[in-house]
Scaffold this active site. Structure first.
Site, PDB file in Angstrom:
ATOM      1  CE  LYS A  14      -2.172  -1.277   3.803  1.00  0.00           C
ATOM      2  NZ  LYS A  14      -1.500  -2.560   4.098  1.00  0.00           N
ATOM      3  NE  ARG A  89      -4.931  -1.762  10.110  1.00  0.00           N
ATOM      4  CZ  ARG A  89      -3.886  -1.239   9.464  1.00  0.00           C
ATOM      5  NH1 ARG A  89      -4.012  -0.125   8.793  1.00  0.00           N
ATOM      6  NH2 ARG A  89      -2.745  -1.852   9.480  1.00  0.00           N
ATOM      7  NE  ARG A 128       7.633  -2.360   6.475  1.00  0.00           N
ATOM      8  CZ  ARG A 128       6.308  -2.388   6.507  1.00  0.00           C
ATOM      9  NH1 ARG A 128       5.624  -1.809   5.543  1.00  0.00           N
ATOM     10  NH2 ARG A 128       5.672  -2.980   7.481  1.00  0.00           N
ATOM     11  NE  ARG A 134       5.668  -0.098  10.208  1.00  0.00           N
ATOM     12  CZ  ARG A 134       4.606  -0.278   9.437  1.00  0.00           C
ATOM     13  NH1 ARG A 134       4.582   0.212   8.211  1.00  0.00           N
ATOM     14  NH2 ARG A 134       3.564  -0.952   9.888  1.00  0.00           N
ATOM     15  NE  ARG A 146       2.031  -5.062  11.268  1.00  0.00           N
ATOM     16  CZ  ARG A 146       3.167  -4.808  10.597  1.00  0.00           C
ATOM     17  NH1 ARG A 146       4.323  -5.170  11.103  1.00  0.00           N
ATOM     18  NH2 ARG A 146       3.113  -4.195   9.437  1.00  0.00           N
TER      19      ARG A 146
HETATM   20  P1  AP5 Z   1       4.686  -1.572   2.013  1.00  0.00           P
HETATM   21  O1  AP5 Z   1       4.316  -0.782   0.821  1.00  0.00           O
HETATM   22  O2  AP5 Z   1       5.412  -0.882   3.103  1.00  0.00           O
HETATM   23  O3  AP5 Z   1       3.409  -2.353   2.568  1.00  0.00           O
HETATM   24  P2  AP5 Z   1       2.073  -1.802   3.259  1.00  0.00           P
HETATM   25  O4  AP5 Z   1       0.945  -2.452   2.546  1.00  0.00           O
HETATM   26  O5  AP5 Z   1       2.103  -0.326   3.340  1.00  0.00           O
HETATM   27  O6  AP5 Z   1       2.239  -2.519   4.651  1.00  0.00           O
HETATM   28  P3  AP5 Z   1       2.223  -1.949   6.151  1.00  0.00           P
HETATM   29  O7  AP5 Z   1       3.032  -2.898   6.969  1.00  0.00           O
HETATM   30  O8  AP5 Z   1       2.566  -0.503   6.189  1.00  0.00           O
HETATM   31  O9  AP5 Z   1       0.743  -2.148   6.471  1.00  0.00           O
HETATM   32  P4  AP5 Z   1       0.097  -2.225   7.848  1.00  0.00           P
HETATM   33  O10 AP5 Z   1      -1.320  -2.214   7.452  1.00  0.00           O
HETATM   34  O11 AP5 Z   1       0.535  -3.353   8.698  1.00  0.00           O
HETATM   35  O12 AP5 Z   1       0.702  -0.957   8.609  1.00  0.00           O
HETATM   36  P5  AP5 Z   1       0.124   0.502   8.896  1.00  0.00           P
HETATM   37  O13 AP5 Z   1       1.249   1.431   8.890  1.00  0.00           O
HETATM   38  O14 AP5 Z   1      -1.050   0.764   8.047  1.00  0.00           O
HETATM   39  O15 AP5 Z   1       5.549  -2.835   1.505  1.00  0.00           O
HETATM   40  C1  AP5 Z   1       6.132  -3.720   2.423  1.00  0.00           C
HETATM   41  C2  AP5 Z   1       7.545  -4.091   1.956  1.00  0.00           C
HETATM   42  O16 AP5 Z   1       7.454  -4.806   0.731  1.00  0.00           O
HETATM   43  C3  AP5 Z   1       8.446  -2.882   1.679  1.00  0.00           C
HETATM   44  O17 AP5 Z   1       9.751  -3.185   2.061  1.00  0.00           O
HETATM   45  C4  AP5 Z   1       8.346  -2.723   0.155  1.00  0.00           C
HETATM   46  O18 AP5 Z   1       9.501  -2.157  -0.385  1.00  0.00           O
HETATM   47  C5  AP5 Z   1       8.171  -4.160  -0.297  1.00  0.00           C
HETATM   48  N1  AP5 Z   1       7.378  -4.296  -1.529  1.00  0.00           N
HETATM   49  C6  AP5 Z   1       6.224  -3.658  -1.839  1.00  0.00           C
HETATM   50  N2  AP5 Z   1       5.761  -4.049  -3.033  1.00  0.00           N
HETATM   51  C7  AP5 Z   1       6.637  -4.976  -3.495  1.00  0.00           C
HETATM   52  C8  AP5 Z   1       6.704  -5.777  -4.682  1.00  0.00           C
HETATM   53  N3  AP5 Z   1       5.761  -5.694  -5.636  1.00  0.00           N
HETATM   54  N4  AP5 Z   1       7.739  -6.639  -4.801  1.00  0.00           N
HETATM   55  C9  AP5 Z   1       8.691  -6.730  -3.848  1.00  0.00           C
HETATM   56  N5  AP5 Z   1       8.680  -6.006  -2.707  1.00  0.00           N
HETATM   57  C10 AP5 Z   1       7.671  -5.135  -2.535  1.00  0.00           C
HETATM   58  O19 AP5 Z   1      -0.426   0.328  10.384  1.00  0.00           O
HETATM   59  C11 AP5 Z   1       0.467   0.121  11.459  1.00  0.00           C
HETATM   60  C12 AP5 Z   1      -0.328   0.002  12.761  1.00  0.00           C
HETATM   61  O20 AP5 Z   1      -0.984   1.257  13.036  1.00  0.00           O
HETATM   62  C13 AP5 Z   1      -1.438  -1.034  12.798  1.00  0.00           C
HETATM   63  O21 AP5 Z   1      -0.964  -2.339  13.107  1.00  0.00           O
HETATM   64  C14 AP5 Z   1      -2.338  -0.461  13.890  1.00  0.00           C
HETATM   65  O22 AP5 Z   1      -1.788  -0.714  15.166  1.00  0.00           O
HETATM   66  C15 AP5 Z   1      -2.262   1.033  13.628  1.00  0.00           C
HETATM   67  N6  AP5 Z   1      -3.326   1.466  12.681  1.00  0.00           N
HETATM   68  C16 AP5 Z   1      -3.127   2.007  11.448  1.00  0.00           C
HETATM   69  N7  AP5 Z   1      -4.301   2.267  10.865  1.00  0.00           N
HETATM   70  C17 AP5 Z   1      -5.262   1.886  11.735  1.00  0.00           C
HETATM   71  C18 AP5 Z   1      -6.686   1.864  11.688  1.00  0.00           C
HETATM   72  N8  AP5 Z   1      -7.369   2.318  10.608  1.00  0.00           N
HETATM   73  N9  AP5 Z   1      -7.367   1.385  12.759  1.00  0.00           N
HETATM   74  C19 AP5 Z   1      -6.714   0.936  13.859  1.00  0.00           C
HETATM   75  N10 AP5 Z   1      -5.363   0.904  13.968  1.00  0.00           N
HETATM   76  C20 AP5 Z   1      -4.649   1.378  12.910  1.00  0.00           C
HETATM   77 MG    MG Z   2       2.219   1.050   4.934  1.00  0.00          MG
END
Ligand code: AP5
Ligand code: MG
Length: 187
Positions: A14, A89, A128, A134, A146
């Site tokens: 994402k 979410r 990552r 992180r 997660r």
């Molecule tokens: P990346 O693009 O970073 O993946 P992402 O989908 O953004 O994954 P996240 O881990 O950020 O998602 P998340 O939902 O767990 O975390 P968030 O910050 O939202 O890609 C991942 C890796 O893969 C990178 O190294 C990238 O380079 C690589 N990659 C990407 N595409 C690739 C490809 N095609 N080929 C090879 N490699 C590739 O949330 C964190 C925390 O915040 C949650 O756990 C929760 O505690 C809280 N939170 C956030 N939003 C909410 C909400 N709405 N409600 C409640 N709690 C929330």
């Molecule tokens: Mg992300």
């Protein structure tokens, strides 16, 4: 205004894809995860409250992220729309988003969902972890929590949005460029 949801499990790509999508369609990218990490880094009361939950791989309370999103909608100007990454979410957040949009006289444009298998989530997040540092990437048990939180609380939203006819899924495997092309095609 356009209101897109960028949906998908942890590590689906994402954050990786959001920049190009936002640039091409003049959208403001809003990642609730990034906003929360910003609050933690700044040591705000909200950040202090959220830190333990995030570091353990649990969700923060719905009201916290709902408030953040509405605040951004109210204050950000000069774009053609918003790209919501990591929100909603839970079903409660999805209902809240509908209500927020209704208050604005607006509607959801569409859900772009990036899907990868669970095994690939682990691989990508471990990779990552070496680059970004992180806290919630640091241990396998947190990543697994997660993933199971995603399946239990977030995955049911797929049915919710499919029912509205606004849900489109792309295969998140392959190169970053391949995934980006698939996304642009459906947008
Ligand atoms: P990346 O693009 O970073 O993946 P992402 O989908 O953004 O994954 P996240 O881990 O950020 O998602 P998340 O939902 O767990 O975390 P968030 O910050 O939202 O890609 C991942 C890796 O893969 C990178 O190294 C990238 O380079 C690589 N990659 C990407 N595409 C690739 C490809 N095609 N080929 C090879 N490699 C590739 O949330 C964190 C925390 O915040 C949650 O756990 C929760 O505690 C809280 N939170 C956030 N939003 C909410 C909400 N709405 N409600 C409640 N709690 C929330
Ligand atoms: Mg992300």
């Amino acid at each position: 205004m356009k209101y897109y949801i960028l949906f998908g499990p942890p590590g689906a790509g994402k954050g990786t894809q959001a920049g190009a999508m936002a640039e091409k369609f003049n959208l403001k990218h809003i990642s609730t995860g990034e906003l929360l990490r910003g609050e933690i880094a700044a040591g705000t009361p909200l950040g202090l409250q959220a830190k333990a939950l995030i570091d353990a791989g649990n969700l923060v309370p719905d009201e916290v992220v709902e408030g953040m999103i509405e605040d951004k909608f109210n204050t950000i100007k000069g774009v053609d729309g918003f790209l919501l990454d990591g929100f909603p979410r839970t079903e409660a957040q999805a209902v809240a988003l509908d209500e927020i949009l209704e208050r604005r006289g607006e509607k959801l444009t569409g859900v772009v969902s990036i899907m990868i298998p669970d095994g690939m989530i682990m691989e990508r997040i471990r990779h990552r972890a070496e680059i970004e540092g992180r806290a919630d990437d640091a241990r396998d048990e947190i990543i697994l929590n997660r993933i199971s939180t995603y399946h239990a609380k977030t995955e049911p939203l797929i049915a919710f949005y499919k029912a509205s006819g606004r849900y489109r899924e792309v295969d998140g495997t392959g190169t970053i460029e391949e995934v980006r092309e698939r996304i642009f095609e459906i947008m």
